[in-house]
Design an enzyme around this catalytic site. Sequence first.
Site, PDB file in Angstrom:
ATOM      1  N   GLY A   1     -13.315  10.678  27.434  1.00 49.78           N
ATOM      2  CA  GLY A   1     -13.620  11.876  26.426  1.00 49.78           C
ATOM      3  C   GLY A   1     -13.187  11.011  24.974  1.00 49.78           C
TER       4      GLY A   1
ATOM      5  N   ARG B   1      -7.619   1.233  49.944  1.00 47.72           N
ATOM      6  CA  ARG B   1      -6.624   2.652  49.954  1.00 47.72           C
ATOM      7  C   ARG B   1      -6.692   3.606  51.097  1.00 47.72           C
ATOM      8  NH1 ARG B   1      -6.418   4.043  43.350  1.00 47.72           N
ATOM      9  NH2 ARG B   1      -5.445   1.992  42.734  1.00 47.72           N
TER      10      ARG B   1
ATOM     11  N   LEU C   1      -9.838   8.644  28.761  1.00 51.00           N
ATOM     12  CA  LEU C   1     -10.424   7.458  28.453  1.00 51.00           C
ATOM     13  C   LEU C   1     -11.990   7.601  28.472  1.00 51.00           C
ATOM     14  CD1 LEU C   1      -8.973   4.340  30.539  1.00 51.00           C
ATOM     15  CD2 LEU C   1      -9.570   4.490  27.927  1.00 51.00           C
TER      16      LEU C   1
HETATM   17  C1  LIG Z   1      -0.676   7.924  38.549  1.00 45.92           C
HETATM   18  C2  LIG Z   1      -2.203   7.171  38.233  1.00 45.92           C
HETATM   19  C3  LIG Z   1      -2.399   5.852  38.002  1.00 45.92           C
HETATM   20  C4  LIG Z   1      -3.747   5.410  38.085  1.00 45.92           C
HETATM   21  N1  LIG Z   1      -3.794   4.070  37.935  1.00 45.92           N
HETATM   22  C5  LIG Z   1      -4.877   3.575  37.706  1.00 45.92           C
HETATM   23  C6  LIG Z   1      -5.090   2.208  37.775  1.00 45.92           C
HETATM   24  O1  LIG Z   1      -4.185   1.332  37.676  1.00 45.92           O
HETATM   25  N2  LIG Z   1      -6.552   1.703  37.548  1.00 45.92           N
HETATM   26  C7  LIG Z   1      -7.452   2.599  37.331  1.00 45.92           C
HETATM   27  O2  LIG Z   1      -8.562   2.166  37.207  1.00 45.92           O
HETATM   28  N3  LIG Z   1      -7.409   3.968  37.526  1.00 45.92           N
HETATM   29  C8  LIG Z   1      -6.127   4.479  37.664  1.00 45.92           C
HETATM   30  N4  LIG Z   1      -5.907   5.716  37.974  1.00 45.92           N
HETATM   31  C9  LIG Z   1      -7.183   6.600  37.760  1.00 45.92           C
HETATM   32  C10 LIG Z   1      -7.545   6.782  36.409  1.00 45.92           C
HETATM   33  O3  LIG Z   1      -6.523   6.694  35.462  1.00 45.92           O
HETATM   34  C11 LIG Z   1      -8.193   7.989  36.061  1.00 45.92           C
HETATM   35  O4  LIG Z   1      -9.199   8.300  36.880  1.00 45.92           O
HETATM   36  C12 LIG Z   1      -8.935   8.063  34.600  1.00 45.92           C
HETATM   37  O5  LIG Z   1      -7.888   7.679  33.769  1.00 45.92           O
HETATM   38  C13 LIG Z   1      -9.644   9.193  34.422  1.00 45.92           C
HETATM   39  O6  LIG Z   1     -10.020   9.489  33.015  1.00 45.92           O
HETATM   40  P1  LIG Z   1     -10.589  10.568  32.473  1.00 45.92           P
HETATM   41  O7  LIG Z   1     -10.958  10.244  31.098  1.00 45.92           O
HETATM   42  O8  LIG Z   1     -11.974  10.841  33.224  1.00 45.92           O
HETATM   43  O9  LIG Z   1      -9.694  11.810  32.719  1.00 45.92           O
HETATM   44  P2  LIG Z   1      -8.327  12.059  32.081  1.00 45.92           P
HETATM   45  O10 LIG Z   1      -7.631  10.949  31.447  1.00 45.92           O
HETATM   46  O11 LIG Z   1      -7.521  12.939  32.958  1.00 45.92           O
HETATM   47  O12 LIG Z   1      -8.567  13.119  30.691  1.00 45.92           O
HETATM   48  C14 LIG Z   1      -9.022  14.438  31.033  1.00 45.92           C
HETATM   49  C15 LIG Z   1      -8.629  15.090  29.751  1.00 45.92           C
HETATM   50  O13 LIG Z   1      -9.487  16.506  29.718  1.00 45.92           O
HETATM   51  C16 LIG Z   1      -8.760  17.403  29.198  1.00 45.92           C
HETATM   52  N5  LIG Z   1      -9.116  18.706  29.980  1.00 45.92           N
HETATM   53  C17 LIG Z   1      -9.063  19.091  31.299  1.00 45.92           C
HETATM   54  N6  LIG Z   1      -9.277  20.268  31.468  1.00 45.92           N
HETATM   55  C18 LIG Z   1      -9.800  20.858  30.308  1.00 45.92           C
HETATM   56  C19 LIG Z   1     -10.178  22.137  29.870  1.00 45.92           C
HETATM   57  N7  LIG Z   1     -10.490  22.975  30.712  1.00 45.92           N
HETATM   58  N8  LIG Z   1     -10.169  22.330  28.483  1.00 45.92           N
HETATM   59  C20 LIG Z   1     -10.011  21.347  27.520  1.00 45.92           C
HETATM   60  N9  LIG Z   1      -9.425  20.258  27.890  1.00 45.92           N
HETATM   61  C21 LIG Z   1      -9.364  19.923  29.318  1.00 45.92           C
HETATM   62  C22 LIG Z   1      -7.270  17.037  29.217  1.00 45.92           C
HETATM   63  O14 LIG Z   1      -6.689  17.662  28.085  1.00 45.92           O
HETATM   64  C23 LIG Z   1      -7.537  15.627  29.107  1.00 45.92           C
HETATM   65  O15 LIG Z   1      -7.629  15.133  27.630  1.00 45.92           O
HETATM   66  C24 LIG Z   1      -4.611   6.075  37.907  1.00 45.92           C
HETATM   67  C25 LIG Z   1      -4.607   7.625  38.223  1.00 45.92           C
HETATM   68  C26 LIG Z   1      -3.130   8.250  38.226  1.00 45.92           C
HETATM   69  C27 LIG Z   1      -2.952   9.840  38.391  1.00 45.92           C
END
Ligand SMILES: Cc1cc2nc3c(=O)[nH]c(=O)nc-3n(C[C@H](O)[C@H](O)[C@H](O)COP(=O)(O)OP(=O)(O)OC[C@H]3O[C@@H](n4cnc5c(N)ncnc54)[C@H](O)[C@@H]3O)c2cc1C
Lengths: 639, 248
Positions: free
Chosen positions: A46, A331, A44
């Site tokens: 990125g 939590r 989300l």
């Molecule tokens: C099972 C589960 C349920 C959840 N439910 C909820 C909920 O109901 N409500 C809520 O608010 N939050 C919830 N969360 C938390 C929330 O989903 C996450 O904190 C949030 O989506 C993180 O988003 P992000 O964009 O930071 O990272 P992510 O969506 O994890 O994206 C990480 C990105 O980085 C890339 N990446 C990582 N390392 C590298 C690298 N070295 N090189 C290249 N690319 C890389 C990956 O490919 C990916 O595209 C939940 C989490 C989990 C695990």
Amino acid sequence: MMKLNANIPDGPLEQKWENYKKKAKLVNPANRKKLDIIVVGTGLAGSSIAASLGEMGYNIKSFCFQDSARRAHSVAAQGGVNAAKNYKNDGDSVYRMFVDTLKGGDFRAREANVYRMAECSLNLIDQAVAQGVPFGREYGGYLNNRSFGGVQVSRTFYSRGQTGQQLLLGAYQALMRQVEKKSVKLFTRHEMLDLVVIDGKARGIIARNLDTGQLERHAAHAVILATGGYGKIYYLSTLAMGCNGSAIWRAHKKGAFMASPSWIQVHPTSLPQSGDYQSKLTLMSESLRNDGRIWVPKNKDDNREANQIPDGERDYYLERRYPAFGNLAPRDISSRAAKERIDAGYGIGPLKNAVYLDFSKAIKEQGKEKIKEKYGNLFDMYLKITGYNAYEVPMMISPSAHFSMGGLWVDYGLMTTIPGLFALGEANFADHGANRLGANSLLQASVDGYFIAPYTIANYLADEIHTGKIDSEQEAFKIAENEVNTKLNQLTDIDGNKTVDYFHKTLGKILYDYCGLSRNREGLEKAINDIRALRADFYKNVKIPKDMATVNIELEKAGRVADYLEIGELMCYDALTRNESCGAHFREEYQTADGEALRNDAEYQFISAWQWNGSPDSPILHKEELHFEFIKPIVRSYK
Amino acid sequence: MKLTLKIWRQKNQTDTGSLQEYKLDQLNPHMSFLEMLDTLNEQLIIKGDDPVAFDHDCREGICGQCGVMINGMAHGPLPHTTTCQLHMRSFNDGDTIYIEPFRSEIFPIRKDLSIDRSAFDRIIASGGYISTNTGQAPDALAIPIAHEVVEAAFDSAACIGCGACVATCKNGSAALFTSAKISHLVLLPQGKEERAARIKNMVQTMDKEGFGHCTNTEACQVECPQNISVLNIARMNYEFIRAKALEK
Ligand SMILES: Cc1cc2nc3c(=O)[nH]c(=O)nc-3n(C[C@H](O)[C@H](O)[C@H](O)COP(=O)(O)OP(=O)(O)OC[C@H]3O[C@@H](n4cnc5c(N)ncnc54)[C@H](O)[C@@H]3O)c2cc1C
Ligand code: FES
């Protein structure tokens, strides 16, 4: 010692972000074309920042390790996303959301950041609806809400049990629209393996093409890490197999500080472990606690089936201990309460490592159809994984590592201690303090990307318009590429007799035992020694196939685990130096007579920011003192 | 439990590949299918053999990254279940299991069971969105949308993009995937503005990528982990004809 400056704008709380935006420097549309930006991660955070900056006219390169941007782990979030819209007219407001979040985080977050997140929540729902995110609606066509833990209002928007998927698809589609317009160039199946810093500024990355093994240099005027959380360090967790801490860790080694790395959220409702072969613990959404009641038998070793145990012989321990919030206690508190019962010998299931989550009352009161409409896919998932029908028998659940509140230290503008390097979403430490409230992190990842970073990055880039193209033939790129290459060869040359997973599982066990739901000095000191020994063993005995030129999954995993073996040690130092209990960080030495967390504001009202000092054994601690101007920290009680 | 596995091994895209036999014993029936493959890989690695490459990430049926043909069926024997959510209790002790990559020319094999589904991304890029820039949105309640309409849109939007529909279709058609996105967006008032351009572009991309045509065998909906209905394909056809008619 370097003084950390969070760069919080002046003015009253409600006007800080407005003031920032008013004064922020801009880049005019003609100049944007001259500026290159790297975004690592397509979750989300990125996808939303890459799409937004692409729309504005910058040149974006976007990276992820999955085979499509749509598969980032944001996709797995189930329950919902918070926003202070007050559509339910139940007394919600931006201010209340700010207070709930700050209190939920046990007063270990910055007021200004938290307030801004609550403020931006309003726009996020509008944005998502405009993109076509199908949030649940009432029959009249208006948006519906549910409640999540730690709050007394209904402010959670949801798309059945697949809210993360729907929000991510909205952001992914916006991203793909920019890919089609050629403002964003997408590099899927690419893993960032190092950050390139030139004259103190982030200038690019070294990435590995996971299909060909080729190392690539990518240069830019700014680098954004939106690489998600590192909770997978515990091996058994609710995260995806590929989730990692490598991108932020390699940036850390290049100078970015890591903030409060030991603040890891353990989610109370995941499926329990059933054997050694297990690779992950599936989450059962917190939203289930709206209608499910948590209990264990009152009698130890009660071997009857759940439905045979009469109500009077059940201990609804959350309702008992926390009557004001009951099953919706936050939590950290719910997980610890479950652990307390399990450790005391009241756990249920074959391994006695779980508690019940029971829907019988809700089904009786609301009917099966209503429950099915709310949680149908979660009940289906439960059936698929366990083989049990939760409409008939209570679910068995237990705590599991889930979310990292810690991450790269960033200032109010989401910039790390390396100029030009930004961290967004779960990869930064910013808004959740020592414990994140449910449904706040989809929110944080989204608002970081859609509404905050577009301003703060422009503010930084305004001074870069005369820099000219960054040349990836420069010495710094060569050196970084060579280092990465050497490290990869070093790993495959070991040729030992243990698999990467062995090390990952062993590390996970150490951390669960000594740096998990509860910690103490002795345990943490032992964990540090154990991790050092494990790391030495890894570099002597790990076995990885040598093939560098095709898909080599073991090599990918080995790099991530090598980093985890260092991050784990830092987590222990962090937990060891914080002689208080706050949020998810529960130090057994610091608790009240009835087992609640004992915070120490006089000495520990700060964010720990760790600096790399050449080896995992000698990190340097910096402190960002927290100032509460608008709200007085109180003892957090949900009783 | 004991199993004999016949697994497709192929070094890279150009290698011809072949089925190889492996034997496993002492498996726990509560293991997931992918954990069974993990177990095999642990043994292969220690022996110094190359582990089997397969796609996976979330292991909870939502990222759409996993997916193999198991005994000729996309995602294996259970209806509406991804490979990662399949457990060994669905098999019998002593079974021989054939494991191959998803079958489609449009999804080239990267290695062993791992495939390249980027054609799906290109279909979405050609129109699978509502054209709104960040910050342009009106208040979320500005357009009420009936409960049933949103629920129907959600049913289509639930697609995880795994490609089982393509793998199982004898024509290798991507109609279910594409139509699910078309339906999701066109059902919503916000998505109606661009409907004509969207359908034309997406269908054109689908053809250009080389996916086959739908001949209504309905095999796709049987395998779909999210139970996406073939009625979406009917809607896509309607939208296409509508757009063509309006062109005139
Ligand atoms: C099972 C589960 C349920 C959840 N439910 C909820 C909920 O109901 N409500 C809520 O608010 N939050 C919830 N969360 C938390 C929330 O989903 C996450 O904190 C949030 O989506 C993180 O988003 P992000 O964009 O930071 O990272 P992510 O969506 O994890 O994206 C990480 C990105 O980085 C890339 N990446 C990582 N390392 C590298 C690298 N070295 N090189 C290249 N690319 C890389 C990956 O490919 C990916 O595209 C939940 C989490 C989990 C695990
Ligand atoms: S691994 Fe994500 S759907 Fe199977």
